[in-house]
Design an enzyme around this catalytic site. Structure first.
Site, PDB file in Angstrom:
ATOM      1  N   GLY A  27       0.819  -1.211   0.000  1.00 46.66           N
ATOM      2  CA  GLY A  27       0.000   0.000   0.000  1.00 46.66           C
ATOM      3  C   GLY A  27       0.851   1.258   0.000  1.00 46.66           C
ATOM      4  O   GLY A  27       1.769   1.385   0.799  1.00 46.66           O
ATOM      5  N   GLU A  85     -17.776  18.029   3.875  1.00 44.17           N
ATOM      6  CA  GLU A  85     -17.097  18.587   2.699  1.00 44.17           C
ATOM      7  C   GLU A  85     -17.940  18.409   1.445  1.00 44.17           C
ATOM      8  O   GLU A  85     -18.111  19.343   0.650  1.00 44.17           O
ATOM      9  CB  GLU A  85     -15.735  17.907   2.498  1.00 44.17           C
ATOM     10  CG  GLU A  85     -14.644  18.467   3.389  1.00 44.17           C
ATOM     11  CD  GLU A  85     -13.473  17.500   3.579  1.00 44.17           C
ATOM     12  OE1 GLU A  85     -12.577  17.827   4.354  1.00 44.17           O
ATOM     13  OE2 GLU A  85     -13.483  16.414   2.964  1.00 44.17           O
ATOM     14  N   GLY A 109      -0.324   4.527   0.494  1.00 46.25           N
ATOM     15  CA  GLY A 109      -1.026   5.690   1.038  1.00 46.25           C
ATOM     16  C   GLY A 109      -0.029   6.520   1.838  1.00 46.25           C
ATOM     17  O   GLY A 109       1.185   6.415   1.655  1.00 46.25           O
ATOM     18  N   PHE A 110      -0.549   7.315   2.751  1.00 43.26           N
ATOM     19  CA  PHE A 110       0.334   8.169   3.540  1.00 43.26           C
ATOM     20  C   PHE A 110       1.325   7.352   4.374  1.00 43.26           C
ATOM     21  O   PHE A 110       2.499   7.688   4.467  1.00 43.26           O
ATOM     22  CB  PHE A 110      -0.490   9.075   4.461  1.00 43.26           C
ATOM     23  CG  PHE A 110      -1.193  10.170   3.737  1.00 43.26           C
ATOM     24  CD1 PHE A 110      -0.493  11.243   3.225  1.00 43.26           C
ATOM     25  CD2 PHE A 110      -2.570  10.134   3.539  1.00 43.26           C
ATOM     26  CE1 PHE A 110      -1.131  12.265   2.548  1.00 43.26           C
ATOM     27  CE2 PHE A 110      -3.223  11.153   2.864  1.00 43.26           C
ATOM     28  CZ  PHE A 110      -2.501  12.220   2.363  1.00 43.26           C
ATOM     29  N   GLY A 111       0.833   6.248   4.981  1.00 43.50           N
ATOM     30  CA  GLY A 111       1.697   5.434   5.828  1.00 43.50           C
ATOM     31  C   GLY A 111       2.748   4.684   5.030  1.00 43.50           C
ATOM     32  O   GLY A 111       3.940   4.730   5.355  1.00 43.50           O
ATOM     33  N   ASP A 150      -4.807   3.173   8.484  1.00 43.40           N
ATOM     34  CA  ASP A 150      -6.217   2.888   8.770  1.00 43.40           C
ATOM     35  C   ASP A 150      -6.484   1.414   9.051  1.00 43.40           C
ATOM     36  O   ASP A 150      -7.537   1.067   9.597  1.00 43.40           O
ATOM     37  CB  ASP A 150      -7.097   3.315   7.582  1.00 43.40           C
ATOM     38  CG  ASP A 150      -7.237   4.830   7.500  1.00 43.40           C
ATOM     39  OD1 ASP A 150      -6.714   5.514   8.395  1.00 43.40           O
ATOM     40  OD2 ASP A 150      -7.872   5.315   6.553  1.00 43.40           O
TER      41      ASP A 150
END
Lengths: 445, 445
Positions: free
Chosen positions: A10, A174, A12-14, A311
């Site tokens: 993955g 949002e 993502g940010f991590g 997450d």
């Protein structure tokens, strides 16, 4: 000495943060596996869905972002999906059937939507996690206004102009704020048979207030700002059914129904199915949302070579009031990525690993034009809150700052300035028109 | 006096120009029907396919482009597909079954790809006409490099790194030039197992030269420039088969085969199926490409109320050497749109219509970085030709000038400047990853 192979699942940010930290060390070889070819700046994904920015403004090719790391010769990037994890053999199985061995593993596979056991709602109420989701939502929103203009049935027209957003967290508010702006500022004058300002933007939240993770005062401010933008707020409202024609819900003890063609899901999050793979193979414990319980140092109990972050991890962080769960936000994922990488390198050097401690700098959420709430955790003065225009400016610059790449920052700034001054949303194009789902209605010839 | 209703089918260059001209007159009510919600600046579509710009940079929402015309109260825009035309009843049938009457009709439905009777090639060799096509091509190109990095089979790797473009017209040479740039400048350093510079970009053209519509000297210059960019040129090369694994072709009397995972079709164009609808209902004559023969004033013989324009029309224009067919280019479509609108208004005023005369200002085509050919038809000095860097600059500014909307011009300029200086192609993101079609190949674990 053979090199240690670290697989990271993955980007993502991590995952991205972990790869960057690992690639600095000459002691490891890194293999990054992601299903897509891009890293997504998820906090701005709702703007792709609401046609404010184009997809490449908030998504960057992973290979380009990590080109310097690739140049070291120690990073390999594979676009592939991991189907299972064999913790005993230390291998991953990829979607083409091939096997990939690892010495250490970082699982950063993120989360997806949860419909709380009502998976059949997915077809009627898309969630927002990927670029594909964003395009689908954009297409529905635009399609609903188009169909409202086209139909000659009053009932259908009003259903087309009802937009329901389920879930009053950051994504929900949002989306609601952006939709209100589209209906009130972007579209008027562009249609002849309908008045887009008559669209109803309905935000349904099960809890007693929107932005429940924020301070109560900020929730109140958010509610006020949303109403001012033209959003209808329903708190304490339980959705009991969703179908192609609308939403059933319970509110104030009464069962009600709202006909709506466009229903967006921003309510529930479920961890990636790789959590289950870890439970089956490595005996990991999962919480109700399917997240993997981790040790204080983010490793799996009994499997120090496996780290779970972002997450997908049910992690806790020590506070003065005892251990508290770490929220599913991007700063937390980045911090976990950094620590997981450092702990792998520590283990290689024979040093003890360190526990994760979440540094919470606060939260912020935008609600639409000039409207936002900000809650900062400052080191000395404690919690600082503000809302409205200053909060919106703060939100804007914080997001620009954290966007990856100078070009993206520049382009997003131009897009935003353009939208702000002209009210136009330039990204209002859909590649594949949605076929109207309605039965044929004869229109005056 | 009842208002005259003019229906315009299609919002390409021709349809848009016609609507703009018609909306100025108070004598008519205009209904514009398009399948999509956007007007596409087709000359730059290949840049969406090759990840140079994002889709919203070259496509604008029709309602936004025509908002001033909508505000007059005389223009209605419908996102719908016209399924049949009943010339006797003067009605259109839409895809939801509804009927729409007209007093005058402009058919500007454009063209699609033609596989010259080999429609089964479409699955293996996509063409480039719509945004959906562009995304599909982008996804294939990126997917091919990804699969080359991933596979452990040498045979598959080399098939993944062979890119075949069929057709040496403007679209074909643009795609070939851009692909060469991607392989040689954008991707190196981003992969570890492959060297993207080893990719073969093969351009196959059936005729004796590329850019056959240009002057022979410019064709030669284009061929030289393409070779310098790293494109393998095959002229006089007949494609005899395309499948998932590669291309069969005849060249120099020999039958050959090139294994290739990515095959792009830029060879043939067929008129919209609405041509057939006009043939069936209004007795229109079609040429071999399915285009509708029109009278000198662009109307249908026997149906002065129906005008056919743009790529769907087989129109001729008077020249000193007698009538010559009008080429399928955007300036011609725009000029036809303007004339068709004016002729409808002339008929309403009882004036005679005017014949179409194509004002040819020249042609230009880009081939890649700093490479292009330009052929101008200047009023006094006659034909002016130039190529290379000056032609490329001319191409660049001409395209920026004709882009719709100030914002698009600015954004495309920034995108181009960015790509030019950094060699990066920021739009290299694909929403939905293509699953690899290859059988599972075990890779070293």
């Amino acid at each position: 000495m053979t090199t240690t192979r670290v697989c990271v699942i993955g980007c993502g940010f991590g995952g991205l943060e972990a790869v960057r930290a690992l690639a600095r060390s000459e002691a490891v070889e890194v293999i990054l596996i992601d299903r897509t070819n891009h890293h997504l700046f998820q906090p701005l994904l709702y703007q792709v869905a609401t046609a404010d920015v184009a997809a490449p403004a908030v998504a960057g090719p992973i290979r380009h972002i990590l080109r310097r790391e690739t140049r070291t010769g120690r990073l390999t990037i594979l676009r592939a999906e991991v189907t299972t994890i064999d913790a005993a053999q230390k291998t991953l199985q990829l979607d083409d059937g091939s096997l990939l061995g690892y010495d250490a593993l970082i699982v950063a596979a993120g989360a997806t939507h949860s419909y709380f056991g009502n998976d059949h709602w997915a077809a009627f109420a898309p969630g927002l996690k990927t670029l594909t989701d964003a395009f689908a939502i954009r297409s529905r929103i635009i399609g609903a206004f188009e169909q409202a203009e086209r139909t000659s049935s009053d009932v259908e027209r009003s259903a087309c102009l009802n937009f329901v957003i389920i879930g009053g967290g950051p994504t929900g508010v949002e989306l609601a704020g952006a939709l209100a702006e589209i209906a009130r500022h972007t579209l008027p004058d562009e249609f002849r048979r309908i008045d887009s300002r008559q669209a109803r933007i309905v935000l349904m939240e099960g809890g007693p207030r929107v932005l429940g993770a924020f301070d109560e005062r900020l929730s109140e401010s958010a509610a006020k700002q949303l109403r001012k933008l033209g959003v209808e707020l329903h708190t304490g409202c339980q959705v009991t059914g969703i179908d192609a024609e609308g939403v059933d819900y319970r509110e104030g003890g009464e069962q009600k129904r709202l006909p709506a063609r466009t229903v967006l899901w921003a309510a529930g999050v479920a961890a990636s199915p790789l959590g289950k793979a870890l439970a089956a193979s490595a005996g990991a414990t999962l919480d109700r949302a399917g997240r993997v319980s981790v040790q204080p140092d983010l490793s799996l109990a009994g499997h120090p070579e496996i780290q779970v972050i972002g997450d997908l991890a049910a992690a806790t962080s020590p506070t003065k009031q005892g251990p508290k769960p770490v929220p599913g936000v991007s700063p937390a994922a980045k911090q976990m990525g950094k620590l997981a990488a450092a702990n792998i390198l520590r283990r290689l050097r024979g040093e003890p690993t360190r526990p994760f401690k979440y540094a919470d700098y606060g939260s912020l959420s935008t609600l639409g034009r000039n409207a936002a709430v900000v809650q900062l955790e400052a080191p000395v003065v404690g919690r600082v809150r503000f809302s409205g225009y200053p909060a919106w400016l703060f939100w804007l610059f914080a997001h620009i700052y954290f966007l990856i790449g100078f070009r993206n920052r520049l382009v997003v700034l131009i897009d935003w300035a353009w939208s702000y001054w002209t009210f136009a949303r330039h990204a209002r194009v859909v590649a594949q028109p949605d076929k109207p789902k309605a039965p044929a209605t004869p229109s005056p010839s």
